[in-house]
Motif scaffolding. Sequence first.
Motif, PDB file in Angstrom:
ATOM      1  N   MET A   1      -1.572   4.812   8.934  1.00  0.00           N
ATOM      2  CA  MET A   1      -1.069   4.520   7.604  1.00  0.00           C
ATOM      3  C   MET A   1      -1.960   3.476   6.936  1.00  0.00           C
ATOM      4  O   MET A   1      -2.346   2.487   7.543  1.00  0.00           O
ATOM      5  N   ARG A   2      -2.285   3.715   5.676  1.00  0.00           N
ATOM      6  CA  ARG A   2      -3.144   2.798   4.932  1.00  0.00           C
ATOM      7  C   ARG A   2      -2.292   1.806   4.147  1.00  0.00           C
ATOM      8  O   ARG A   2      -1.431   2.180   3.361  1.00  0.00           O
ATOM      9  N   TRP A   3      -2.571   0.493   4.359  1.00  0.00           N
ATOM     10  CA  TRP A   3      -1.869  -0.542   3.615  1.00  0.00           C
ATOM     11  C   TRP A   3      -2.700  -0.951   2.401  1.00  0.00           C
ATOM     12  O   TRP A   3      -3.922  -0.774   2.370  1.00  0.00           O
ATOM     13  N   ALA A   4      -2.042  -1.526   1.426  1.00  0.00           N
ATOM     14  CA  ALA A   4      -2.742  -2.006   0.234  1.00  0.00           C
ATOM     15  C   ALA A   4      -3.721  -3.113   0.615  1.00  0.00           C
ATOM     16  O   ALA A   4      -3.445  -3.937   1.480  1.00  0.00           O
ATOM     17  N   THR A   5      -4.882  -3.127  -0.029  1.00  0.00           N
ATOM     18  CA  THR A   5      -5.883  -4.161   0.206  1.00  0.00           C
ATOM     19  C   THR A   5      -5.508  -5.417  -0.587  1.00  0.00           C
ATOM     20  O   THR A   5      -4.620  -5.396  -1.435  1.00  0.00           O
ATOM     21  N   TRP A   6      -6.233  -6.524  -0.324  1.00  0.00           N
ATOM     22  CA  TRP A   6      -5.917  -7.779  -1.000  1.00  0.00           C
ATOM     23  C   TRP A   6      -6.104  -7.673  -2.509  1.00  0.00           C
ATOM     24  O   TRP A   6      -5.303  -8.214  -3.285  1.00  0.00           O
ATOM     25  N   ASP A   7      -7.181  -6.953  -2.936  1.00  0.00           N
ATOM     26  CA  ASP A   7      -7.430  -6.856  -4.368  1.00  0.00           C
ATOM     27  C   ASP A   7      -6.420  -5.943  -5.056  1.00  0.00           C
ATOM     28  O   ASP A   7      -6.027  -6.202  -6.213  1.00  0.00           O
ATOM     29  N   GLU A   8      -5.976  -4.898  -4.367  1.00  0.00           N
ATOM     30  CA  GLU A   8      -4.942  -4.042  -4.942  1.00  0.00           C
ATOM     31  C   GLU A   8      -3.637  -4.811  -5.118  1.00  0.00           C
ATOM     32  O   GLU A   8      -2.956  -4.675  -6.144  1.00  0.00           O
ATOM     33  N   ALA A   9      -3.299  -5.628  -4.116  1.00  0.00           N
ATOM     34  CA  ALA A   9      -2.093  -6.439  -4.216  1.00  0.00           C
ATOM     35  C   ALA A   9      -2.228  -7.493  -5.308  1.00  0.00           C
ATOM     36  O   ALA A   9      -1.268  -7.785  -6.031  1.00  0.00           O
ATOM     37  N   ALA A  10      -3.440  -8.065  -5.445  1.00  0.00           N
ATOM     38  CA  ALA A  10      -3.666  -9.070  -6.492  1.00  0.00           C
ATOM     39  C   ALA A  10      -3.528  -8.456  -7.881  1.00  0.00           C
ATOM     40  O   ALA A  10      -2.958  -9.065  -8.800  1.00  0.00           O
ATOM     41  N   ILE A  11      -4.048  -7.239  -8.058  1.00  0.00           N
ATOM     42  CA  ILE A  11      -3.921  -6.546  -9.345  1.00  0.00           C
ATOM     43  C   ILE A  11      -2.453  -6.257  -9.645  1.00  0.00           C
ATOM     44  O   ILE A  11      -1.979  -6.439 -10.771  1.00  0.00           O
ATOM     45  N   ALA A  12      -1.722  -5.808  -8.614  1.00  0.00           N
ATOM     46  CA  ALA A  12      -0.293  -5.540  -8.789  1.00  0.00           C
ATOM     47  C   ALA A  12       0.454  -6.813  -9.182  1.00  0.00           C
ATOM     48  O   ALA A  12       1.337  -6.791 -10.049  1.00  0.00           O
ATOM     49  N   ALA A  13       0.085  -7.938  -8.558  1.00  0.00           N
ATOM     50  CA  ALA A  13       0.726  -9.213  -8.895  1.00  0.00           C
ATOM     51  C   ALA A  13       0.413  -9.614 -10.332  1.00  0.00           C
ATOM     52  O   ALA A  13       1.296 -10.102 -11.058  1.00  0.00           O
ATOM     53  N   ALA A  14      -0.831  -9.412 -10.761  1.00  0.00           N
ATOM     54  CA  ALA A  14      -1.226  -9.766 -12.125  1.00  0.00           C
ATOM     55  C   ALA A  14      -0.487  -8.907 -13.155  1.00  0.00           C
ATOM     56  O   ALA A  14      -0.018  -9.402 -14.191  1.00  0.00           O
ATOM     57  N   LEU A  15      -0.390  -7.608 -12.888  1.00  0.00           N
ATOM     58  CA  LEU A  15       0.328  -6.714 -13.806  1.00  0.00           C
ATOM     59  C   LEU A  15       1.809  -7.072 -13.883  1.00  0.00           C
ATOM     60  O   LEU A  15       2.411  -7.065 -14.962  1.00  0.00           O
ATOM     61  N   SER A  16       2.387  -7.405 -12.731  1.00  0.00           N
ATOM     62  CA  SER A  16       3.793  -7.778 -12.710  1.00  0.00           C
ATOM     63  C   SER A  16       4.029  -9.092 -13.445  1.00  0.00           C
ATOM     64  O   SER A  16       5.028  -9.256 -14.158  1.00  0.00           O
ATOM     65  N   ALA A  17       3.099 -10.037 -13.284  1.00  0.00           N
ATOM     66  CA  ALA A  17       3.215 -11.310 -14.007  1.00  0.00           C
ATOM     67  C   ALA A  17       3.116 -11.088 -15.505  1.00  0.00           C
ATOM     68  O   ALA A  17       3.835 -11.725 -16.301  1.00  0.00           O
TER      69      ALA A  17
END
Length: 283
Positions: free
Chosen positions: A1-17
């Motif tokens: 199973m592939r987990w989200a990378t750090w940059d993908e999670a950072a982008i998701a955090a930025a969009l959510s913010a």
Amino acid sequence: MRWATWDEAAIAAALSATLWLVLGRFRPRGAHLLRPAAYEFTLIAALYSVWQLAKFLPFGDNAEAVQRARHLVVVEHDLRLPTELSLQDFVLHHDWLGKPTTLYYAILHVPALIAFLVWLFVRHRDQFSHWRNGLAMLTAGCLTIRWFRIAPPRYLTDLGYQDLSERFGPSVYGKVGTGISDQFTAMPSIHVGWAAVVSFGIFATTRSRWRWFFLLHVILTALVVSATGHHWWLDGIVAIALLWAGLSLDTAVRRLTARRGAKSPEPGKRSRVADAEPEYAER
């Protein structure tokens, strides 16, 4: 199973913010429900991103990590802890346990944590920030301790340890320097720590008789991380201790804040001391 990378999670955090800010500015219908969810998702995604970034930090020499692991074997023996080899041998002698054990290790800890956080946010909002703060402090503690790298049992093949994930699949690491995290930082176990958040969080939050069943998650996680050769017993014990410390600190801060709030006079009201000051001055 592939987990989200750090940059993908950072982008998701930025969009959510960004969503959180927009909802706060324009206040559309349903903002009172969506805005808290966006805020919490931002925090969790940012925390995940930091955890993923940690594997790129210069933690130290791999040989030193292996040497510390050998010292840890001695410490566990002095503490009379059972050897992880006995648990691994048990799985190896019962092949039908091999695949379920490695699958449990590989895929369950993150989905279980996400499901718990969603459930807690929806059903027990008043308890969410307490366990979220405990999770954040647990993860921060794990990242701090990981500067002192300790190799997992699977690297001590001369003592008889094996990598059951390589034998039964799936393997979540691959070559050194790849995979979801640093392979030479077994201490403490983020698997056991996050499983403890789920098990103890459910047990403390609900009064349902089923809460006892969910304690199995942290117990099974502690067993599989040792049986697969990825963690020492002390890795899980330290992770649970970090969670306890984080929750205790959060509780202490909340109590201190509440006491200070109770001592502060309400706006528009004067304290008895203030009322007495003119009389005292006239005297």
